[in-house]
Design a protein around this motif. Structure first.
Motif, PDB file in Angstrom:
ATOM      1  N   GLU B 127     -11.338  19.617   2.653  1.00 19.67           N
ATOM      2  CA  GLU B 127     -12.359  18.675   2.881  1.00 19.67           C
ATOM      3  C   GLU B 127     -12.731  17.809   1.805  1.00 19.67           C
ATOM      4  N   ALA B 128     -12.587  18.217   0.653  1.00 17.47           N
ATOM      5  CA  ALA B 128     -12.898  17.240  -0.593  1.00 17.47           C
ATOM      6  C   ALA B 128     -11.824  16.309  -0.469  1.00 17.47           C
ATOM      7  N   ALA B 129     -10.436  16.612  -0.207  1.00 16.26           N
ATOM      8  CA  ALA B 129      -9.524  15.692  -0.202  1.00 16.26           C
ATOM      9  C   ALA B 129      -9.601  14.489   0.773  1.00 16.26           C
ATOM     10  N   ARG B 130     -10.027  14.999   2.040  1.00 17.95           N
ATOM     11  CA  ARG B 130     -10.101  14.116   3.085  1.00 17.95           C
ATOM     12  C   ARG B 130     -11.312  13.148   2.634  1.00 17.95           C
ATOM     13  N   ALA B 131     -12.376  13.656   2.251  1.00 20.99           N
ATOM     14  CA  ALA B 131     -13.441  12.533   1.853  1.00 20.99           C
ATOM     15  C   ALA B 131     -13.025  11.602   0.798  1.00 20.99           C
ATOM     16  N   ARG B 132     -12.164  12.205   0.099  1.00 16.27           N
ATOM     17  CA  ARG B 132     -11.506  11.193  -1.105  1.00 16.27           C
ATOM     18  C   ARG B 132     -10.660  10.247  -0.514  1.00 16.27           C
ATOM     19  N   LEU B 134     -10.696   9.019   2.473  1.00 11.85           N
ATOM     20  CA  LEU B 134     -11.288   7.962   3.285  1.00 11.85           C
ATOM     21  C   LEU B 134     -12.103   6.836   2.198  1.00 11.85           C
ATOM     22  N   GLU B 135     -12.642   7.464   0.927  1.00 11.64           N
ATOM     23  CA  GLU B 135     -13.116   6.780   0.060  1.00 11.64           C
ATOM     24  C   GLU B 135     -11.814   5.486  -0.661  1.00 11.64           C
ATOM     25  N   LEU B 136     -10.907   6.084  -0.625  1.00  2.72           N
ATOM     26  CA  LEU B 136      -9.756   5.520  -1.284  1.00  2.72           C
ATOM     27  C   LEU B 136      -9.453   4.348  -0.147  1.00  2.72           C
ATOM     28  N   LEU B 137      -9.416   4.607   1.078  1.00  2.00           N
ATOM     29  CA  LEU B 137      -9.022   3.663   1.972  1.00  2.00           C
ATOM     30  C   LEU B 137     -10.101   2.382   1.980  1.00  2.00           C
ATOM     31  N   ASN B 138     -11.389   2.983   1.816  1.00  2.00           N
ATOM     32  CA  ASN B 138     -12.414   1.785   1.622  1.00  2.00           C
ATOM     33  C   ASN B 138     -12.124   0.979   0.446  1.00  2.00           C
ATOM     34  N   LEU B 139     -11.731   1.762  -0.697  1.00  2.00           N
ATOM     35  CA  LEU B 139     -11.734   1.078  -2.085  1.00  2.00           C
ATOM     36  C   LEU B 139     -10.634  -0.235  -2.011  1.00  2.00           C
ATOM     37  N   VAL B 140      -9.375   0.193  -1.312  1.00  3.70           N
ATOM     38  CA  VAL B 140      -8.424  -0.646  -1.065  1.00  3.70           C
ATOM     39  C   VAL B 140      -8.662  -1.760   0.166  1.00  3.70           C
ATOM     40  N   GLY B 141      -9.844  -1.695   0.652  1.00  5.49           N
ATOM     41  CA  GLY B 141     -10.212  -2.756   1.777  1.00  5.49           C
ATOM     42  C   GLY B 141      -9.541  -2.734   2.965  1.00  5.49           C
ATOM     43  N   ILE B 142      -9.251  -1.473   3.624  1.00  5.26           N
ATOM     44  CA  ILE B 142      -8.590  -1.223   4.880  1.00  5.26           C
ATOM     45  C   ILE B 142      -9.762  -1.233   5.789  1.00  5.26           C
ATOM     46  N   SER B 143      -9.749  -1.998   6.996  1.00  3.30           N
ATOM     47  CA  SER B 143     -10.800  -1.827   7.735  1.00  3.30           C
ATOM     48  C   SER B 143     -10.531  -0.618   8.753  1.00  3.30           C
ATOM     49  N   GLU B 144     -11.465  -0.219   9.417  1.00 10.11           N
ATOM     50  CA  GLU B 144     -11.586   0.947  10.220  1.00 10.11           C
ATOM     51  C   GLU B 144     -10.865   2.114   9.413  1.00 10.11           C
ATOM     52  N   PRO B 145     -11.444   2.547   8.242  1.00 10.06           N
ATOM     53  CA  PRO B 145     -10.583   3.679   7.706  1.00 10.06           C
ATOM     54  C   PRO B 145     -10.376   4.918   8.537  1.00 10.06           C
ATOM     55  N   LEU B 170      -3.592   5.091  -6.746  1.00 10.56           N
ATOM     56  CA  LEU B 170      -4.716   5.480  -7.444  1.00 10.56           C
ATOM     57  C   LEU B 170      -5.490   6.778  -7.171  1.00 10.56           C
ATOM     58  N   ALA B 171      -4.961   7.565  -6.215  1.00  6.84           N
ATOM     59  CA  ALA B 171      -5.474   8.793  -5.741  1.00  6.84           C
ATOM     60  C   ALA B 171      -6.369   9.488  -6.965  1.00  6.84           C
ATOM     61  N   CYS B 172      -5.412   9.739  -8.068  1.00  5.92           N
ATOM     62  CA  CYS B 172      -5.782  10.883  -8.959  1.00  5.92           C
ATOM     63  C   CYS B 172      -6.207  10.050 -10.113  1.00  5.92           C
ATOM     64  N   GLU B 173      -6.756   8.907  -9.986  1.00  3.51           N
ATOM     65  CA  GLU B 173      -7.479   8.270 -11.186  1.00  3.51           C
ATOM     66  C   GLU B 173      -6.620   7.959 -12.450  1.00  3.51           C
ATOM     67  N   PRO B 174      -5.208   7.468 -12.028  1.00  5.19           N
ATOM     68  CA  PRO B 174      -4.359   7.496 -13.085  1.00  5.19           C
ATOM     69  C   PRO B 174      -4.513   6.539 -14.404  1.00  5.19           C
ATOM     70  N   LYS B 175      -3.855   6.765 -15.298  1.00  8.27           N
ATOM     71  CA  LYS B 175      -4.292   6.016 -16.600  1.00  8.27           C
ATOM     72  C   LYS B 175      -3.333   4.764 -16.649  1.00  8.27           C
ATOM     73  N   LEU B 176      -2.311   4.867 -15.811  1.00  8.86           N
ATOM     74  CA  LEU B 176      -1.369   3.737 -15.890  1.00  8.86           C
ATOM     75  C   LEU B 176      -0.625   3.557 -14.476  1.00  8.86           C
ATOM     76  N   ILE B 177      -0.458   2.260 -13.998  1.00  6.09           N
ATOM     77  CA  ILE B 177       0.135   2.149 -12.618  1.00  6.09           C
ATOM     78  C   ILE B 177       1.326   1.381 -12.985  1.00  6.09           C
ATOM     79  N   ILE B 178       2.496   1.695 -12.565  1.00  7.09           N
ATOM     80  CA  ILE B 178       3.800   0.981 -12.584  1.00  7.09           C
ATOM     81  C   ILE B 178       4.268   0.445 -11.294  1.00  7.09           C
ATOM     82  N   ALA B 179       3.960  -0.990 -11.158  1.00  7.70           N
ATOM     83  CA  ALA B 179       4.169  -1.604  -9.872  1.00  7.70           C
ATOM     84  C   ALA B 179       5.416  -2.453 -10.159  1.00  7.70           C
TER      85      ALA B 179
END
Ligand SMILES: Nc1ncnc2c1ncn2[C@@H]1O[C@H](COP(=O)(O)OP(=O)(O)OP(=O)(O)O)[C@@H](O)[C@H]1O
Ligand SMILES: Nc1ncnc2c1ncn2[C@@H]1O[C@H](COP(=O)(O)OP(=O)(O)OP(=O)(O)O)[C@@H](O)[C@H]1O
Ligand SMILES: [Mg+2]
Ligand SMILES: [Mg+2]
Lengths: 344, 331
Positions: B127-132, B134-145, B170-179
């Motif tokens: 449940e918590a994972a699902r809520a998170r 949804l929150e993440l899709l909102n955060l990255v600007g995806i419409s109709e998440p 970003l899901a697990c709030e990393p300290k570093l992103i390698i892109a």
């Protein structure tokens, strides 16, 4: 032509884009609608991809016209229609006074030699089993340019040299060359039949920046030396700015703006052109820090179901009520500067 | 400030039938918390291999990290077990690659991709994972998440898939992103949206980022610091301003002069970097750039120049660095 012919055409003939008669290429109300079919045995047309939906432009002799726009806006399709690789749904393509869409195969033959193309992917456009020399000689044989084998070999070496390649490369295979070298082979092959007009479709896009600069310089030198006319298709605005005399901006099958290069980059009128220019980062941190980054929202809609009215209106920061109803006319806002927007 | 990531003399090689490929040949750099470091350089110079080495994702065989150390958040990554490393990947270090289709699982819905990562790394309920998610899709600007959660990757456009990749990173709030080339396959307006989003998020969440790209415009817009690589080595490093306005390595100089700029007047010829990059199986003792270098002297054939300071925070590996500069070349 096929069932796609039934699609309605515009009412009034479009105005000419270049004054006088110095246009080598003249495209009028060109449309290319690809049928989308459904069903395996009895397939029926359920929709059309309006890849190109009524465009007009001219290319003067010796001119390089840039065609820019984002993925899927119809740039390659436009080039393929001019090359007669697609059967245009509607419209006219004039080359040196002849309407290509009305010529038969035999009549088209001599024109094919005068119109050549350089593709994006230097690897897949070269036959891996043929040596470089054969690849460059082939179009000469097809068009009966030089019948003598020795003369042909000499010409191949001359072309390699002209394109900055060691003539010894004639005996190599494509996989033995780097991306930049293969792109030069593609250019040498296009030049082999002494064309007047070359369509460059993302000709430098796949190359590393330093090699890209070599190929851009080569295209420039050849243009000056042989008076070539180019249609330069690219999504890279910096390269287009460098190489082109005039630029046409495409969005979802339509040309929304066309002007002299300096004018277009200094004074973009269409909101899409403005957004496109703002989105391109400039390689200078000081310039970048001082720039406003207003980024347009949304994604490019599907050409199967383009928005009604102005195709850009759903993403447009300036759109008003009328924009979702009528497709704005392509008009000359200032001399030589054409735009399809009612709000500028 | 204490460093988040400290790479010291990292060497990664590939043992192939054609010889030993010295893909990464002793690189040293660090990344501070919240900092964006860009890595640039010609195709094949070792950018991706250096990033994959940090994540310990080098295929072995034929590849191997043969020397050096990688300290991340107080841990020596090269001494961790595979299981410990898996913990860190995806939780403390997020990854975004060029082609999202190869990194997203085609048979899982967007929701499942996200919740799987969350459940693997964090102790959360479905449940918590699902809520998170949804929150993440909102955060990255995806419409109709809500609707997007139920879709599969092939239902999404390229830009949207890249947003899902960022959400996963970003899901697990990393300290570093390698892109690694995160926007190369995207259109400019979509590229601008994604990069603006990544910059926003790194600022807001204080995440550090290593961004690999060949686009010098992107670097100028987003990087705090720039590492220029050539033939497996960092040959110059400095702030974006130092690198662009006062390059002190002939390769950096040549690279900057080879790109067309639409804010400059037209009509000038481009100055390409002449020649070809070296064969990484046949590197000698001298500077690898010297066959293409306008400044090369005899000394350059004898020994590889060390990275030395030219200014506070600005280093260059060139024997002739005091003679290299934009003004000199313009004259
Ligand atoms: N043979 C075809 N059948 C159906 N649709 C097609 C066909 N060729 C192209 N299209 C569609 O027409 C539209 C325009 O494609 P085109 O290749 O001309 O775009 P482009 O501007 O060259 O894009 P890119 O920058 O990605 O090369 C796209 O939506 C494409 O999917
Ligand atoms: N699995 C492998 N086996 C052998 N050599 C490899 C392997 N992977 C990478 N290399 C070599 O290592 C060198 C560095 O490659 P890398 O992928 O890091 O380049 P890059 O800088 O990311 O280039 P690009 O800009 O093209 O992505 C190259 O010469 C490459 O051929
Ligand atoms: Mg195309
Ligand atoms: Mg790479």
């Amino acid at each position: 032509m096929n069932e796609a012919t039934s699609i309605s055409t515009t009412d009034a003939p479009p105005p000419p884009r270049v004054e006088g008669t110095d246009a080598l290429v003249r495209v009028r109300d060109l449309k290319m609608h690809f049928p989308v079919t459904e069903g395996a045995f009895v397939s029926r047309v359920v929709a059309h991809v309006k890849a190109v939906d009524g465009i007009d432009f001219d290319i003067r002799r010796g001119e390089t016209l840039g065609l820019v726009g984002e993925s899927g806006c119809g740039k390659t399709t436009t080039g393929r229609c001019i090359l007669q690789l697609e059967n245009a749904t509607d419209g006219e393509i004039w080359f040196d006074g002849q309407d290509l869409n009305r010529l038969n195969k035999v009549e088209m033959r001599p024109l094919r030699q005068r119109i050549q193309v350089i593709f994006q992917d230097p690897y897949s456009s070269l036959n891996p089993r043929m040596k470089i020399g054969q690849i460059i000689a082939e179009p000469m044989m097809v068009h009966g340019i030089i019948d003598e084998a020795d003369e042909r070999d000499a010409r191949v070496r001359e072309l390699l040299d002209l394109c900055g390649l060691n003539p010894k490369f004639a005996d190599r295979y494509p996989h033995e060359m780097s991306g930049g070298q293969r792109q030069r082979v593609g250019i040498a092959r296009a030049l082999a039949v002494n064309p007047e007009f070359i369509i460059c479709d993302e000709a430098v896009s796949a190359l590393d920046v330093s090699i890209q600069a070599q190929v851009i310089n080569l295209l420039e030198d050849l243009r000056d030396e042989f008076d070539l006319t180019y249609l330069f298709i690219s999504h890279d605005l910096s390269v287009v700015h460098h190489l082109c005399h005039r630029v046409a901006v495409m969005y979802l099958g339509h040309i929304v703006e066309l002007a002299e290069t300096e004018e277009l980059f200094r004074n973009p009128l269409h909101p899409y052109t403005q957004a496109l220019l703002e989105a391109v980062p400039i390689p200078d941190p000081t310039v970048e820090k001082a720039r406003a980054h207003q980024i347009i929202k949304g994604e490019i809609p599907s050409p199967i179901n383009p928005p009604p009215g102005c195709v850009f209106h759903p993403r447009c920061p300036m759109s008003v009520d009328g924009c979702s109803v009528n497709m704005p006319a392509f008009r000359e806002a200032t001399p030589g500067h054409w735009v399809a927007c009612t709000e500028v | 400030m204490t460093k988040l990531l400290e790479i010291n003399n990292l060497k990664t090689q590939f043992f192939t039938s054609a010889g030993v490929v010295q893909a990464v040949d002793g690189i040293t750099y660090d990344v501070a918390p919240g900092e964006t470091v860009a890595v640039v350089g010609e195709s094949g110079c070792g950018k991706s291999v250096s990033a994959m080495s940090i994540l310990r994702l080098i295929p072995d065989p034929p590849g191997k990290i043969v020397d050096g150390s990688i300290m991340f958040d107080g841990k020596d990554l090269l001494s961790l077990s595979d299981a410990e490393m898996r913990e860190i990947r995806g939780r403390d270090i997020g990854m975004i690659f060029q082609e999202p289709m190869t990194s997203l699982n085609p048979v899982l819905t967007v929701e499942r991709q996200l919740t799987e990562t969350l459940e693997e790394h964090l102790d959360v309920t479905r449940e918590a994972a699902r809520a998170r998610a949804l929150e993440l899709l909102n955060l990255v600007g995806i419409s109709e998440p809500e609707r997007r959660l139920k879709q599969y990757p092939h239902h999404l456009s390229g830009g949207m898939r890249q947003r899902v990749m960022i959400a996963m990173a970003l899901a697990c709030e990393p300290k570093l992103i390698i892109a690694d080339e995160p926007t190369t396959a995207l259109d400019v307006t979509i590229q601008a949206q994604i990069l603006e989003l990544m910059k926003d998020l790194t600022r807001k969440l204080g995440v550090a980022m290593i961004i690999i790209t060949h686009n010098l415009g992107v670097v100028a817009r987003y990087a705090d610091r720039v590492n220029v690589m050539y033939a497996g080595r960092i040959i110059e490093s400095g702030s974006a301003e130092q690198i662009y306005h006062d390059p002190k390595h002939p390769y950096t100089l040549a690279l900057l002069q080879s790109v067309p700029r639409f804010d400059h007047t037209r009509g000038e010829k481009l100055k390409p970097v002449i020649g070809q990059p070296p064969d990484l199986t046949k590197l000698d003792d001298g500077c690898s750039f010297r066959p293409r270098c306008a400044f090369a002297t005899e000394q350059c054939a004898q020994a590889k120049p060390p990275l030395e300071a030219v200014q506070e925070g600005h280093i260059s590996a060139c024997w002739e660095k005091s003679n290299v500069g934009l003004e000199e070349s313009a004259a």
